[in-house]
Design an enzyme around this catalytic site. Sequence first.
Site, PDB file in Angstrom:
ATOM      1  N   HIS A 162      75.390  31.951-135.933  1.00  0.00           N
ATOM      2  CA  HIS A 162      74.122  31.669-135.246  1.00  0.00           C
ATOM      3  C   HIS A 162      74.417  31.279-133.808  1.00  0.00           C
ATOM      4  O   HIS A 162      75.552  30.933-133.466  1.00  0.00           O
ATOM      5  CB  HIS A 162      73.367  30.504-135.911  1.00  0.00           C
ATOM      6  CG  HIS A 162      72.752  30.853-137.234  1.00  0.00           C
ATOM      7  ND1 HIS A 162      73.464  30.848-138.402  1.00  0.00           N
ATOM      8  CD2 HIS A 162      71.492  31.208-137.576  1.00  0.00           C
ATOM      9  CE1 HIS A 162      72.669  31.198-139.404  1.00  0.00           C
ATOM     10  NE2 HIS A 162      71.472  31.419-138.936  1.00  0.00           N
ATOM     11  N   LYS A 166      72.742  25.918-132.460  1.00  0.00           N
ATOM     12  CA  LYS A 166      72.224  25.563-133.792  1.00  0.00           C
ATOM     13  C   LYS A 166      72.897  24.282-134.270  1.00  0.00           C
ATOM     14  O   LYS A 166      74.114  24.190-134.336  1.00  0.00           O
ATOM     15  CB  LYS A 166      72.438  26.707-134.792  1.00  0.00           C
ATOM     16  CG  LYS A 166      71.912  26.356-136.188  1.00  0.00           C
ATOM     17  CD  LYS A 166      71.770  27.572-137.085  1.00  0.00           C
ATOM     18  CE  LYS A 166      71.425  27.192-138.516  1.00  0.00           C
ATOM     19  NZ  LYS A 166      70.134  26.495-138.647  1.00  0.00           N
TER      20      LYS A 166
HETATM   21  N1  LIG Z   1      62.831  28.858-141.969  1.00  0.00           N
HETATM   22  C1  LIG Z   1      63.150  29.855-141.139  1.00  0.00           C
HETATM   23  O1  LIG Z   1      62.881  31.031-141.404  1.00  0.00           O
HETATM   24  C2  LIG Z   1      63.828  29.568-139.850  1.00  0.00           C
HETATM   25  C3  LIG Z   1      64.208  28.300-139.571  1.00  0.00           C
HETATM   26  N2  LIG Z   1      64.745  27.988-138.361  1.00  0.00           N
HETATM   27  C4  LIG Z   1      64.996  26.577-138.134  1.00  0.00           C
HETATM   28  O2  LIG Z   1      64.026  26.074-137.224  1.00  0.00           O
HETATM   29  C5  LIG Z   1      64.570  24.958-136.519  1.00  0.00           C
HETATM   30  C6  LIG Z   1      64.338  25.133-135.029  1.00  0.00           C
HETATM   31  O3  LIG Z   1      65.126  26.194-134.538  1.00  0.00           O
HETATM   32  P1  LIG Z   1      65.140  26.588-132.986  1.00  0.00           P
HETATM   33  O4  LIG Z   1      63.758  26.807-132.481  1.00  0.00           O
HETATM   34  O5  LIG Z   1      66.137  27.667-132.837  1.00  0.00           O
HETATM   35  O6  LIG Z   1      65.686  25.223-132.347  1.00  0.00           O
HETATM   36  P2  LIG Z   1      65.493  24.694-130.844  1.00  0.00           P
HETATM   37  O7  LIG Z   1      66.561  23.682-130.650  1.00  0.00           O
HETATM   38  O8  LIG Z   1      65.355  25.831-129.892  1.00  0.00           O
HETATM   39  O9  LIG Z   1      64.057  23.950-130.889  1.00  0.00           O
HETATM   40  C7  LIG Z   1      63.808  22.765-131.555  1.00  0.00           C
HETATM   41  C8  LIG Z   1      62.789  21.980-130.750  1.00  0.00           C
HETATM   42  O10 LIG Z   1      62.347  20.847-131.491  1.00  0.00           O
HETATM   43  C9  LIG Z   1      62.341  19.722-130.614  1.00  0.00           C
HETATM   44  N3  LIG Z   1      62.407  18.455-131.332  1.00  0.00           N
HETATM   45  C10 LIG Z   1      63.431  17.577-131.450  1.00  0.00           C
HETATM   46  N4  LIG Z   1      63.037  16.481-132.140  1.00  0.00           N
HETATM   47  C11 LIG Z   1      61.750  16.675-132.470  1.00  0.00           C
HETATM   48  C12 LIG Z   1      60.777  15.889-133.146  1.00  0.00           C
HETATM   49  N5  LIG Z   1      61.063  14.661-133.611  1.00  0.00           N
HETATM   50  N6  LIG Z   1      59.545  16.401-133.344  1.00  0.00           N
HETATM   51  C13 LIG Z   1      59.245  17.609-132.847  1.00  0.00           C
HETATM   52  N7  LIG Z   1      60.107  18.389-132.160  1.00  0.00           N
HETATM   53  C14 LIG Z   1      61.353  17.921-131.971  1.00  0.00           C
HETATM   54  C15 LIG Z   1      63.546  19.967-129.748  1.00  0.00           C
HETATM   55  O11 LIG Z   1      63.550  19.120-128.645  1.00  0.00           O
HETATM   56  P3  LIG Z   1      65.023  18.680-128.044  1.00  0.00           P
HETATM   57  O12 LIG Z   1      65.538  19.903-127.369  1.00  0.00           O
HETATM   58  O13 LIG Z   1      64.693  17.562-127.145  1.00  0.00           O
HETATM   59  O14 LIG Z   1      65.860  18.243-129.215  1.00  0.00           O
HETATM   60  C16 LIG Z   1      63.372  21.448-129.432  1.00  0.00           C
HETATM   61  O15 LIG Z   1      62.448  21.652-128.385  1.00  0.00           O
HETATM   62  C17 LIG Z   1      66.047  24.868-136.955  1.00  0.00           C
HETATM   63  O16 LIG Z   1      66.168  23.944-138.009  1.00  0.00           O
HETATM   64  C18 LIG Z   1      66.330  26.270-137.494  1.00  0.00           C
HETATM   65  O17 LIG Z   1      67.363  26.317-138.438  1.00  0.00           O
HETATM   66  C19 LIG Z   1      64.963  28.926-137.412  1.00  0.00           C
HETATM   67  C20 LIG Z   1      64.631  30.232-137.657  1.00  0.00           C
HETATM   68  C21 LIG Z   1      64.035  30.663-138.894  1.00  0.00           C
HETATM   69  O1  LIG Z   2      68.629  28.342-136.666  1.00  0.00           O
HETATM   70  C1  LIG Z   2      68.378  29.551-136.879  1.00  0.00           C
HETATM   71  O2  LIG Z   2      68.370  30.415-135.996  1.00  0.00           O
HETATM   72  C2  LIG Z   2      68.086  29.953-138.256  1.00  0.00           C
HETATM   73  N1  LIG Z   2      67.988  29.023-139.162  1.00  0.00           N
HETATM   74  C3  LIG Z   2      67.734  29.213-140.543  1.00  0.00           C
HETATM   75  C4  LIG Z   2      68.916  28.756-141.371  1.00  0.00           C
HETATM   76  O3  LIG Z   2      69.461  27.684-141.067  1.00  0.00           O
HETATM   77  O4  LIG Z   2      69.286  29.423-142.343  1.00  0.00           O
HETATM   78  C5  LIG Z   2      67.272  30.611-140.852  1.00  0.00           C
HETATM   79  C6  LIG Z   2      67.939  31.681-140.042  1.00  0.00           C
HETATM   80  O5  LIG Z   2      69.267  31.825-140.452  1.00  0.00           O
HETATM   81  C7  LIG Z   2      67.855  31.373-138.561  1.00  0.00           C
END
Ligand SMILES: NC(=O)C1=CN([C@@H]2O[C@H](COP(=O)(O)OP(=O)(O)OC[C@H]3O[C@@H](n4cnc5c(N)ncnc54)[C@H](OP(=O)(O)O)[C@@H]3O)[C@@H](O)[C@H]2O)C=CC1
Ligand SMILES: O=C(O)C1=N[C@H](C(=O)O)C[C@H](O)C1
Length: 278
Positions: A162, A166
């Site tokens: 990833h 991440k």
């Molecule tokens: N279920 C699925 O299909 C998928 C899941 N994911 C998951 O989604 C999550 C986010 O991924 P991604 O967008 O790439 O991550 P990013 O780091 O790009 O975005 C996360 C955001 O959340 C903010 N944040 C931190 N703490 C809080 C809080 N207490 N409340 C609200 N927001 C907060 C962060 O701020 P700051 O930068 O200040 O920390 C940042 O802006 C990960 O856990 C990832 O694994 C991703 C893709 C698919």
């Molecule tokens: O952080 C990501 O990008 C993703 N997170 C999820 C995971 O932790 O499995 C889903 C996907 O792999 C993308």
Amino acid sequence: MNCIPLMINGLPGNVARIMAESACQDERFTLVPFSLTGEEITLGQVSVDQTKITLLKPSERENKIHEILESYPGCICVDYTHPTAVNDNAKFYVTHKIPFVMGTTGGDRQELERTVKNGSMPAVIAPNMAKQIVGLQAMLEYGANAFPGLFKGFTLQVKESHQQGKADTSGTAKALVACFNQLGTDFNLSDIEKIRDPKTQKENLGVPEEYIGGHGWHTYTLKAPDGSALFELTHNINGRQIYVAGTFDAVVFLKNQIDTNAFEQKLFTMIDVLTSGK
Ligand SMILES: NC(=O)C1=CN([C@@H]2O[C@H](COP(=O)(O)OP(=O)(O)OC[C@H]3O[C@@H](n4cnc5c(N)ncnc54)[C@H](OP(=O)(O)O)[C@@H]3O)[C@@H](O)[C@H]2O)C=CC1
Ligand SMILES: O=C(O)C1=N[C@H](C(=O)O)C[C@H](O)C1
């Protein structure tokens, strides 16, 4: 159907942004112009499409949420935030009786499930919302239940690559390992190989340059003890668009749950959403 007010939390993060942009283009939803964010974020607002979204830090959200829920009755939250925020955010949704889709991985998953079960509103929780991967996960779960021990004695190797930022080990990989272990392997989650180095991703794996900043490439390899058989499962996702359709299906699924039942079941997965066919 009336538009569902959707509050996408995790802006200005990468996945939340794609969800918010897609929600603006989707006539099933009205994007709520507020988003929960992290305490360190210095921005006060972000623009998505034509909408200005006000960012609410953990210390600010309690003061604002009643007003938001009054202005957007029936609001559903979608959470793509940070592994460290998962449990607090879930408690916040439950306290304020907001149904939610938790796409964020990590945190204490058992506590997360307990939080939902002790609440009064339904939630969909899944580490992967890509419908094809959810389908694959369902097939593996079926196999694990139907043929437990089928791969007994086999070794398992798990690699997940990833984007460098991440924060956690892939939640998807952890979920699939649980199936493989039911199928007979004896694999420890700490042995999942996390690949976060862009050079390795580009040169060794072949991740396209434009997706180094956003991809999820997974390979699970099963080997027979005597080396005579090898099975491999790979799912390589470039970008993040694939997670949108499943997330939005989960929102519509929750809306149907709210409209049609008395919440005997509150905790749902994406497999429930896929199975419902809605
Ligand atoms: N279920 C699925 O299909 C998928 C899941 N994911 C998951 O989604 C999550 C986010 O991924 P991604 O967008 O790439 O991550 P990013 O780091 O790009 O975005 C996360 C955001 O959340 C903010 N944040 C931190 N703490 C809080 C809080 N207490 N409340 C609200 N927001 C907060 C962060 O701020 P700051 O930068 O200040 O920390 C940042 O802006 C990960 O856990 C990832 O694994 C991703 C893709 C698919
Ligand atoms: O952080 C990501 O990008 C993703 N997170 C999820 C995971 O932790 O499995 C889903 C996907 O792999 C993308």
